[in-house]
Design a protein around this motif. Structure first.
Motif, PDB file in Angstrom:
ATOM      1  N   SER A 301       1.348  -0.801  15.553  1.00  0.00           N
ATOM      2  CA  SER A 301       0.332  -0.126  14.728  1.00  0.00           C
ATOM      3  C   SER A 301       0.276  -0.754  13.337  1.00  0.00           C
ATOM      4  N   ASN A 302       1.427  -1.241  12.817  1.00  0.00           N
ATOM      5  CA  ASN A 302       1.394  -1.973  11.539  1.00  0.00           C
ATOM      6  C   ASN A 302       0.582  -3.255  11.682  1.00  0.00           C
ATOM      7  N   ALA A 303       0.832  -3.984  12.800  1.00  0.00           N
ATOM      8  CA  ALA A 303       0.119  -5.252  13.011  1.00  0.00           C
ATOM      9  C   ALA A 303      -1.384  -5.002  13.014  1.00  0.00           C
ATOM     10  N   ILE A 304      -1.802  -3.922  13.695  1.00  0.00           N
ATOM     11  CA  ILE A 304      -3.243  -3.616  13.765  1.00  0.00           C
ATOM     12  C   ILE A 304      -3.747  -3.188  12.383  1.00  0.00           C
ATOM     13  N   LYS A 305      -2.926  -2.329  11.728  1.00  0.00           N
ATOM     14  CA  LYS A 305      -3.338  -1.778  10.439  1.00  0.00           C
ATOM     15  C   LYS A 305      -3.535  -2.884   9.381  1.00  0.00           C
ATOM     16  N   PHE A 306      -2.613  -3.860   9.390  1.00  0.00           N
ATOM     17  CA  PHE A 306      -2.653  -4.867   8.318  1.00  0.00           C
ATOM     18  C   PHE A 306      -3.366  -6.160   8.727  1.00  0.00           C
ATOM     19  N   ARG A 329       3.374 -10.312  16.711  1.00  0.00           N
ATOM     20  CA  ARG A 329       2.857 -11.279  15.732  1.00  0.00           C
ATOM     21  C   ARG A 329       1.399 -10.947  15.413  1.00  0.00           C
ATOM     22  N   ASP A 330       0.999 -11.165  14.164  1.00  0.00           N
ATOM     23  CA  ASP A 330      -0.414 -10.897  13.842  1.00  0.00           C
ATOM     24  C   ASP A 330      -0.957 -11.975  12.913  1.00  0.00           C
ATOM     25  N   THR A 331      -2.281 -11.965  12.751  1.00  0.00           N
ATOM     26  CA  THR A 331      -2.919 -12.902  11.807  1.00  0.00           C
ATOM     27  C   THR A 331      -3.456 -12.112  10.612  1.00  0.00           C
ATOM     28  N   ARG A 348       9.028   2.472   1.140  1.00  0.00           N
ATOM     29  CA  ARG A 348       8.629   1.231   0.468  1.00  0.00           C
ATOM     30  C   ARG A 348       7.370   0.686   1.110  1.00  0.00           C
ATOM     31  N   GLN A 349       6.391   0.395   0.284  1.00  0.00           N
ATOM     32  CA  GLN A 349       5.172  -0.244   0.771  1.00  0.00           C
ATOM     33  C   GLN A 349       4.832  -1.365  -0.183  1.00  0.00           C
ATOM     34  N   VAL A 350       4.317  -2.476   0.350  1.00  0.00           N
ATOM     35  CA  VAL A 350       3.973  -3.589  -0.541  1.00  0.00           C
ATOM     36  C   VAL A 350       2.956  -3.093  -1.562  1.00  0.00           C
ATOM     37  N   ASP A 351       1.973  -2.339  -1.073  1.00  0.00           N
ATOM     38  CA  ASP A 351       1.047  -1.699  -2.005  1.00  0.00           C
ATOM     39  C   ASP A 351       1.367  -0.199  -2.014  1.00  0.00           C
ATOM     40  N   GLY A 360      -0.319   5.504   5.356  1.00  0.00           N
ATOM     41  CA  GLY A 360       1.028   5.389   5.918  1.00  0.00           C
ATOM     42  C   GLY A 360       2.048   6.054   5.021  1.00  0.00           C
ATOM     43  N   SER A 361       3.178   6.436   5.635  1.00  0.00           N
ATOM     44  CA  SER A 361       4.215   7.135   4.878  1.00  0.00           C
ATOM     45  C   SER A 361       5.216   6.167   4.258  1.00  0.00           C
ATOM     46  N   GLY A 362       5.212   4.922   4.747  1.00  0.00           N
ATOM     47  CA  GLY A 362       6.226   3.975   4.281  1.00  0.00           C
ATOM     48  C   GLY A 362       7.556   4.206   4.980  1.00  0.00           C
ATOM     49  N   LEU A 363       7.517   4.927   6.104  1.00  0.00           N
ATOM     50  CA  LEU A 363       8.771   5.230   6.809  1.00  0.00           C
ATOM     51  C   LEU A 363       8.898   4.460   8.126  1.00  0.00           C
ATOM     52  N   GLY A 364       7.777   3.910   8.621  1.00  0.00           N
ATOM     53  CA  GLY A 364       7.794   3.282   9.945  1.00  0.00           C
ATOM     54  C   GLY A 364       8.875   2.229  10.106  1.00  0.00           C
ATOM     55  N   LEU A 365       8.932   1.290   9.150  1.00  0.00           N
ATOM     56  CA  LEU A 365       9.919   0.207   9.291  1.00  0.00           C
ATOM     57  C   LEU A 365      11.346   0.702   9.041  1.00  0.00           C
ATOM     58  N   ALA A 366      11.482   1.722   8.159  1.00  0.00           N
ATOM     59  CA  ALA A 366      12.830   2.272   7.917  1.00  0.00           C
ATOM     60  C   ALA A 366      13.348   2.921   9.206  1.00  0.00           C
TER      61      ALA A 366
HETATM   62  P1  ADP Z   1       3.656   2.141   6.342  1.00  0.00           P
HETATM   63  O1  ADP Z   1       3.615   3.576   6.701  1.00  0.00           O
HETATM   64  O2  ADP Z   1       3.163   1.868   4.966  1.00  0.00           O
HETATM   65  O3  ADP Z   1       3.070   1.251   7.381  1.00  0.00           O
HETATM   66  P2  ADP Z   1       6.120   0.835   7.088  1.00  0.00           P
HETATM   67  O4  ADP Z   1       7.507   1.227   6.775  1.00  0.00           O
HETATM   68  O5  ADP Z   1       5.729   0.766   8.526  1.00  0.00           O
HETATM   69  O6  ADP Z   1       5.220   1.835   6.277  1.00  0.00           O
HETATM   70  O7  ADP Z   1       5.848  -0.548   6.427  1.00  0.00           O
HETATM   71  C1  ADP Z   1       6.185  -0.759   5.074  1.00  0.00           C
HETATM   72  C2  ADP Z   1       5.297  -1.760   4.413  1.00  0.00           C
HETATM   73  O8  ADP Z   1       5.518  -3.071   4.968  1.00  0.00           O
HETATM   74  C3  ADP Z   1       3.817  -1.511   4.638  1.00  0.00           C
HETATM   75  O9  ADP Z   1       3.318  -0.577   3.707  1.00  0.00           O
HETATM   76  C4  ADP Z   1       3.249  -2.902   4.409  1.00  0.00           C
HETATM   77  O10 ADP Z   1       3.126  -3.163   3.024  1.00  0.00           O
HETATM   78  C5  ADP Z   1       4.326  -3.820   4.955  1.00  0.00           C
HETATM   79  N1  ADP Z   1       4.055  -4.218   6.360  1.00  0.00           N
HETATM   80  C6  ADP Z   1       4.610  -3.750   7.498  1.00  0.00           C
HETATM   81  N2  ADP Z   1       4.129  -4.388   8.577  1.00  0.00           N
HETATM   82  C7  ADP Z   1       3.240  -5.298   8.125  1.00  0.00           C
HETATM   83  C8  ADP Z   1       2.392  -6.276   8.763  1.00  0.00           C
HETATM   84  N3  ADP Z   1       2.375  -6.468  10.096  1.00  0.00           N
HETATM   85  N4  ADP Z   1       1.597  -7.030   7.967  1.00  0.00           N
HETATM   86  C9  ADP Z   1       1.613  -6.876   6.625  1.00  0.00           C
HETATM   87  N5  ADP Z   1       2.367  -5.977   5.957  1.00  0.00           N
HETATM   88  C10 ADP Z   1       3.181  -5.185   6.704  1.00  0.00           C
END
Ligand code: ADP
Length: 402
Positions: A301-306, A329-331, A348-351, A360-366
């Protein structure tokens, strides 16, 4: 001993005092000489003036030399003292040295050379003793300072320990609060979703197209909210160690395929191609199916979202008979290198701004990171801004029950 030395000669015999004076003059020592003919006068002089050395006759009219030395000692007067003895008085001289005298010299041996040498020795020893005393005092002072600092450090350590405990408790309460709140919020949210679905059935009364759209929006937003709440709940469970893995044997290829299909509609909405490359000789793994599905959903879902245009690939293969790898992997927009580590931290989110484009909550990757760790696996990311990202998870084929 180049300075002028202040010397006191204590002797009731005027001739003997003169002998000392002459010898010192002859020896070429620069002295300022004072004289006392008895103990009382000597004490009076010593109370008012600092002397560098005393020449002391053992036998005084009002007191013997030993008594005088002891009295001076008790008064805190510490001046190097050379006892002048008569012939055969060595035993007495030894007693006097025990009481604090620096040296003794028989009156029969008084000459410029002997006097000068005895004087020099007495003063040298006295200075060395004073220097040692001073060094000792300094050592004692720095020792006390160190002890004091040590006590301060210990106090601070105890304070930090206390604050640590308080922090831990606050952290535990925060996690408990998050878990309770997200749990409690799910109940009314489910009710909202349920009633909206009833409305959508349009029975008994049909809805206008505008009403239908509004109800559909309520359902979509509620679903998003539910996903967020579930993430917070999972995260707080993971943090407090309440989430355990339930390993079971299943077909990884099928799980990946089903999960990808669940999310395909999201990719289609953004006109992204979504490709799956399954390359497993043995697709059977022993793992917690729900948690692995969770990891896949988060990455996909991150790959699709970003990603705004291009493709997304999911690849599964065997690293060796005991280890499998899953890559997504995504483009998409990519991640700058300085953010590659922090994105795995909670919230943590890049933005992270409120005006950010992506929800997003910023919790998915954690959550993903914690789950992968619990499965004794690893997760890595490679990314280039503007080009895309690749997340790779490596897991044992069979995880332990924890
Ligand atoms: P979020 O709920 O914001 O998706 P995640 O913990 O899943 O939180 O991801 C944290 C941050 O990592 C995202 O806010 C985004 O900035 C960056 N990120 C994660 N996956 C990708 C991706 N496939 N492409 C670009 N940025 C990503």
């Amino acid at each position: 001993m180049e300075d002028i030395l202040k010397i006191l000669v204590v002797d009731d015999d005027r001739v003997d005092r003169l002998a000392v004076r002459r010898s010192l003059q002859k020896a070429g020592i620069r002295v300022e000489l004072s004289e006392a003919s008895d103990a009382r006068n000597a004490i009076a002089l010593l109370q008012n003036t600092h002397f560098d050395c005393i020449f002391l006759d053992y036998l005084l009219p009002d007191r013997d030399g030993l008594g005088l030395i002891q009295e001076l000692y008790s008064m805190g007067v510490k001046v190097p003292t050379i006892v002048l003895t008569g012939q055969g008085d060595e035993q007495i001289a030894v007693e006097m040295m025990k009481a604090g005298a620096s040296d003794y010299l028989s009156k029969t041996r008084v000459s410029p050379e002997t006097l000068a040498q005895t004087l020099r020795n007495a003063i040298r020893i006295d200075r060395a003793q004073k220097a040692a005393e001073l060094a000792n005092q300094r050592l004692k002072a720095s020792n006390e300072l160190l002890q004091h600092q040590n006590q301060e450090l210990e106090k601070q350590r105890q304070q930090i320990q206390l604050q640590n405990l308080q922090l831990q408790e606050a952290y535990r309460l925060k996690s408990q609060f998050l878990a309770t709140m997200s749990h409690e919020l799910r109940t009314p949210l489910n009710a909202i979703m349920g009633f909206s679905q009833i409305l959508l059935r349009q029975y008994p009364d049909p809805l206008t197209p505008q009403q239908t759209e509004i109800v559909q929006r309520i359902i979509n937003n509620s679903q998003n909210l539910l996903i967020l709440l579930n993430e917070v709940l999972d995260f707080s469970k993971l943090e407090s160690g309440q989430l355990t893995l339930e390993p079971e044997e299943f077909n990884l290829a099928i799980l990946v395929q089903i999960t990808v299909e669940e999310l395909r509609s999201l990719a289609l909405q953004k006109q992204l191609s979504l490709q799956v490359d399954l390359n497993l000789k043995n697709p059977l793994v022993v793992n917690d199916q729900n948690s692995l599905r969770r990891i896949l959903i988060n990455l996909l879902s991150n790959a699709i979202k970003f990603t705004d245009s291009g493709s997304i690939w999911v690849k599964v293969w065997e690293l060796n008979p005991d280890r499998v790898a899953i890559a997504v992997r995504d483009t998409g927009i990519g991640i700058a290198s300085e953010h590659l580590e922090t994105i795995f931290e909670a919230f943590r989110q890049v933005d992270g701004s409120l005006a950010r484009q992506h929800e997003g909550s910023g919790l998915g990757l954690a959550i993903t990171n914690s789950l992968v760790k619990m499965m004794q696996g690893t997760i890595a990311v490679e990314s280039q801004v503007g080009k895309g990202s690749a997340f790779q998870v490596e897991l044992p084929r069979q995880i332990d029950r924890n």
